[in-house]
Write a protein that holds these residues in place. Sequence first.
Motif, PDB file in Angstrom:
ATOM      1  N   PHE A   8     -31.340   7.350 -23.124  1.00 37.18           N
ATOM      2  CA  PHE A   8     -31.210   7.173 -21.682  1.00 37.18           C
ATOM      3  C   PHE A   8     -31.678   8.404 -20.907  1.00 37.18           C
ATOM      4  O   PHE A   8     -32.024   8.306 -19.737  1.00 37.18           O
ATOM      5  CB  PHE A   8     -29.755   6.824 -21.338  1.00 37.18           C
ATOM      6  CG  PHE A   8     -29.514   6.498 -19.897  1.00 37.18           C
ATOM      7  CD1 PHE A   8     -30.140   5.423 -19.289  1.00 37.18           C
ATOM      8  CD2 PHE A   8     -28.639   7.266 -19.134  1.00 37.18           C
ATOM      9  CE1 PHE A   8     -29.907   5.112 -17.956  1.00 37.18           C
ATOM     10  CE2 PHE A   8     -28.399   6.968 -17.804  1.00 37.18           C
ATOM     11  CZ  PHE A   8     -29.037   5.889 -17.216  1.00 37.18           C
ATOM     12  N   ALA A  13     -37.155   6.953 -19.162  1.00 41.88           N
ATOM     13  CA  ALA A  13     -35.912   6.288 -18.760  1.00 41.88           C
ATOM     14  C   ALA A  13     -35.408   6.869 -17.443  1.00 41.88           C
ATOM     15  O   ALA A  13     -34.956   6.131 -16.557  1.00 41.88           O
ATOM     16  CB  ALA A  13     -34.856   6.435 -19.852  1.00 41.88           C
ATOM     17  N   ASN A  17     -34.982   4.786 -14.097  1.00 40.84           N
ATOM     18  CA  ASN A  17     -33.650   4.771 -13.505  1.00 40.84           C
ATOM     19  C   ASN A  17     -33.719   5.194 -12.040  1.00 40.84           C
ATOM     20  O   ASN A  17     -33.046   4.608 -11.177  1.00 40.84           O
ATOM     21  CB  ASN A  17     -32.698   5.686 -14.276  1.00 40.84           C
ATOM     22  CG  ASN A  17     -31.282   5.563 -13.768  1.00 40.84           C
ATOM     23  OD1 ASN A  17     -30.698   4.488 -13.775  1.00 40.84           O
ATOM     24  ND2 ASN A  17     -30.740   6.667 -13.295  1.00 40.84           N
ATOM     25  N   PHE A  42     -25.500   4.984 -24.765  1.00 38.52           N
ATOM     26  CA  PHE A  42     -26.475   4.044 -25.305  1.00 38.52           C
ATOM     27  C   PHE A  42     -26.932   4.413 -26.721  1.00 38.52           C
ATOM     28  O   PHE A  42     -27.862   3.805 -27.239  1.00 38.52           O
ATOM     29  CB  PHE A  42     -27.679   3.956 -24.358  1.00 38.52           C
ATOM     30  CG  PHE A  42     -27.294   3.529 -22.970  1.00 38.52           C
ATOM     31  CD1 PHE A  42     -27.077   2.192 -22.670  1.00 38.52           C
ATOM     32  CD2 PHE A  42     -27.113   4.470 -21.968  1.00 38.52           C
ATOM     33  CE1 PHE A  42     -26.702   1.803 -21.402  1.00 38.52           C
ATOM     34  CE2 PHE A  42     -26.744   4.089 -20.686  1.00 38.52           C
ATOM     35  CZ  PHE A  42     -26.536   2.752 -20.401  1.00 38.52           C
ATOM     36  N   TYR A  49     -30.895   1.555 -25.639  1.00 36.70           N
ATOM     37  CA  TYR A  49     -31.652   1.607 -24.404  1.00 36.70           C
ATOM     38  C   TYR A  49     -33.101   1.335 -24.745  1.00 36.70           C
ATOM     39  O   TYR A  49     -33.661   1.977 -25.650  1.00 36.70           O
ATOM     40  CB  TYR A  49     -31.491   2.970 -23.710  1.00 36.70           C
ATOM     41  CG  TYR A  49     -31.809   2.881 -22.252  1.00 36.70           C
ATOM     42  CD1 TYR A  49     -30.883   2.357 -21.359  1.00 36.70           C
ATOM     43  CD2 TYR A  49     -33.040   3.269 -21.766  1.00 36.70           C
ATOM     44  CE1 TYR A  49     -31.182   2.236 -20.011  1.00 36.70           C
ATOM     45  CE2 TYR A  49     -33.341   3.152 -20.418  1.00 36.70           C
ATOM     46  CZ  TYR A  49     -32.408   2.636 -19.554  1.00 36.70           C
ATOM     47  OH  TYR A  49     -32.703   2.499 -18.224  1.00 36.70           O
ATOM     48  N   THR A  62     -37.107  -1.896 -18.285  1.00 42.33           N
ATOM     49  CA  THR A  62     -36.058  -1.188 -19.002  1.00 42.33           C
ATOM     50  C   THR A  62     -34.763  -1.994 -19.019  1.00 42.33           C
ATOM     51  O   THR A  62     -34.567  -2.905 -18.218  1.00 42.33           O
ATOM     52  CB  THR A  62     -35.824   0.184 -18.336  1.00 42.33           C
ATOM     53  OG1 THR A  62     -34.911   0.929 -19.116  1.00 42.33           O
ATOM     54  CG2 THR A  62     -35.285   0.044 -16.952  1.00 42.33           C
ATOM     55  N   GLY A  64     -30.468  -1.631 -21.023  1.00 45.29           N
ATOM     56  CA  GLY A  64     -29.641  -1.089 -22.090  1.00 45.29           C
ATOM     57  C   GLY A  64     -28.316  -1.816 -22.176  1.00 45.29           C
ATOM     58  O   GLY A  64     -27.958  -2.603 -21.305  1.00 45.29           O
TER      59      GLY A  64
END
Length: 158
Positions: A8, A13, A17, A42, A49, A62, A64
Amino acid sequence: MNIRRVRFDHPDAVKLNDEVQAEYHLRYGDGGDATVLDATDFDSPRGAYLIAYDERDRPVATGGWRSQDSNGEGNEDGDAELKRMFVVAGMRGRGLARRILGALEEDARMAGRVRMVLETGTQQPEAIALYTSSGYEPCAKFGYYRHHEESLCYAKRL
């Protein structure tokens, strides 16, 4: 599409995010999802993830899951909580979210989780359509937003 398991805190990522948080802010005007997440949430075998990369190795989607057990916030023992499902705007409508969702469900099932749960909101009709068409049903509210009127929670037995 090439789907890879990453941490993550991986730079891709983090980038995605930031994009999903900006989208949450646009839809809800609240600065984004305030749920506390840690990269270790994760880590296998208690989570995963995933990032989908396009043919030019750009991160485009993406998602998770993280393990949750009975915790006083509405979770049950054996839950896998879906987090940060997101597809960049230019890649939507190609089935990427559905592919990531399926991969996450299978991973959680293999890790011994018995129920996938998620929280979304009233301003995310695309997410609601994805989840309900994938067998998710409304469930008791849980987690950080369980007292918010715009919060919607869904679950699916794995």
